[in-house]
Design a protein around this motif. Structure first.
Motif, mmCIF file in Angstrom:
data_model
loop_
_atom_site.group_PDB
_atom_site.id
_atom_site.type_symbol
_atom_site.label_atom_id
_atom_site.label_comp_id
_atom_site.label_asym_id
_atom_site.label_seq_id
_atom_site.Cartn_x
_atom_site.Cartn_y
_atom_site.Cartn_z
ATOM 1 N N ASN A 35 37.283 35.346 37.762
ATOM 2 C CA ASN A 35 37.738 35.129 36.390
ATOM 3 C C ASN A 35 37.047 36.093 35.427
ATOM 4 N N GLU A 36 35.759 36.315 35.634
ATOM 5 C CA GLU A 36 35.019 37.240 34.771
ATOM 6 C C GLU A 36 35.473 38.684 35.010
ATOM 7 N N PHE A 37 35.747 39.020 36.265
ATOM 8 C CA PHE A 37 36.221 40.363 36.606
ATOM 9 C C PHE A 37 37.568 40.636 35.940
ATOM 10 N N GLU A 38 38.471 39.673 36.023
ATOM 11 C CA GLU A 38 39.788 39.850 35.412
ATOM 12 C C GLU A 38 39.687 39.879 33.891
ATOM 13 N N LYS A 39 38.782 39.091 33.337
ATOM 14 C CA LYS A 39 38.571 39.123 31.890
ATOM 15 C C LYS A 39 38.065 40.499 31.462
ATOM 16 N N ASN B 211 41.994 27.284 39.958
ATOM 17 C CA ASN B 211 40.709 27.726 39.415
ATOM 18 C C ASN B 211 40.732 29.130 38.821
ATOM 19 N N CYS B 212 41.728 29.926 39.191
ATOM 20 C CA CYS B 212 41.737 31.328 38.750
ATOM 21 C C CYS B 212 42.980 31.690 37.948
ATOM 22 N N SER B 213 43.561 30.705 37.295
ATOM 23 C CA SER B 213 44.666 30.982 36.382
ATOM 24 C C SER B 213 44.151 30.773 34.968
ATOM 25 N N THR B 214 44.112 31.832 34.194
ATOM 26 C CA THR B 214 43.552 31.793 32.857
ATOM 27 C C THR B 214 44.563 32.304 31.840
ATOM 28 N N LYS B 215 44.230 32.116 30.574
ATOM 29 C CA LYS B 215 45.103 32.606 29.509
ATOM 30 C C LYS B 215 45.249 34.122 29.598
ATOM 31 N N GLU B 216 44.138 34.802 29.940
ATOM 32 C CA GLU B 216 44.156 36.261 30.028
ATOM 33 C C GLU B 216 44.929 36.749 31.249
ATOM 34 N N ALA B 217 44.819 36.028 32.344
ATOM 35 C CA ALA B 217 45.436 36.462 33.599
ATOM 36 C C ALA B 217 46.005 35.260 34.348
ATOM 37 N N PRO B 218 47.153 34.754 33.897
ATOM 38 C CA PRO B 218 47.746 33.579 34.548
ATOM 39 C C PRO B 218 48.386 33.910 35.889
#
Length: 271
Positions: free
Chosen positions: A149-153, A215-222
């Motif tokens: 998540n931090e890497f994709e952010k 766990n790895c779907s975020t607003k920045e990288a869904p």
């Protein structure tokens, strides 16, 4: 159009709740004309994207064996200009890669400004396969979820658009594809004994993929859950999503650096 986006943590998320046969009520003929327009639009957008060199686009394709990662690139992205378009395949890591951290082999394969890169499998294999086969404990896996998540952010903060597609197929669909590979001489080369071995872990893969997406779907990288039993629908939804993401950038061709009239005068003098 239905929403296939998963963009926030959901502890109750499960792939069992998604139908791999779903076509959102559409038939292939319903989208044929629009799909052709999307292909044309993608080519136009890629040209501006490459010229502007402001953003990078990373397309991540994950899915079970036979889910169609190769054919998605071949069909949905058939209009891509080789200049500015790359495909990276991530197989079982070699010894040199194993001697480094699991993201080491990934970062220098991400796209440069103006480029589009498709990952056929990705760093998500490193939180999937080891867990399915119990070679890494859950503490390490969940730590990797946070690191990813931090890497994709970090990528997003540096102007990389990250689009992650899970190609969702049924176990029956995979069986038909494997059977076809065995029965068709021209497709024998696609068959791997490893596919049969991994098929035995189907249910565990579904559980682990559900955890990965949750766990790895975020607003920045869904994550986008793409019903993939029907290839035409898979290609249509993925291309539509990519085109929308590129349109939202509102890019323009960069202006000429210099005086056009002076350049024209010099050009005419050189006739």
């Amino acid at each position: 159009m239905g929403d296939f986006t998963i963009n926030s943590y959901d502890k109750h998320f499960s792939l069992k709740d998604f139908n791999p046969d779903d076509t959102n009520g559409l038939l292939k003929g319903n989208v044929k004309a629009e799909y052709e327009k999307l292909q044309e639009k993608f080519s136009e957008l890629q040209d501006v994207f490459y010229a502007a060199k402001k953003y990078r686009l990373l397309i991540i394709l994950q899915g079970m064996d036979c889910s169609g990662k190769d054919s998605t690139i071949k069909k949905a992205l058939s209009g891509a200009n080789p200049i500015g378009f790359n495909v990276e395949n991530f197989k079982v890591p070699n010894q040199t890669e194993l001697d480094h951290d699991y993201l080491w082999r990934i970062h220098n394969k991400t796209p440069r400004k103006g480029e589009i890169t498709a990952f056929n499998r990705s760093y998500y294999e490193d939180v999937l396969v080891p867990r399915v086969h119990n070679t890494i404990d859950d503490n390490i896996i969940f730590s990797r979820f946070r690191e990813i998540n931090e890497f994709e952010k970090y990528l997003v903060n540096n102007n990389t658009i990250v689009l992650k597609f899970f190609l969702h197929i049924s176990k029956e669909f995979q069986w038909e594809k494997l059977k076809n590979r065995l029965e068709s001489p021209e497709k024998n080369w696609k068959f791997s004994v490893a596919d049969l071995k991994e098929r035995k872990f189907w249910d565990r893969y579904q559980e682990c993929y559900s955890d990965v997406i949750s766990n790895c779907s975020t607003k920045e990288a869904p994550w986008y859950i793409i019903p993939a039993n029907h290839r035409w629908f898979r290609d249509y939804i993925i291309l539509k999503t990519i085109v929308k993401a590129m349109e939202d950038l509102n890019l323009e061709y960069p202006p000429l650096d210099g005086n056009i009239e002076e350049f024209m005068k010099e050009l005419n003098e050189s006739k």
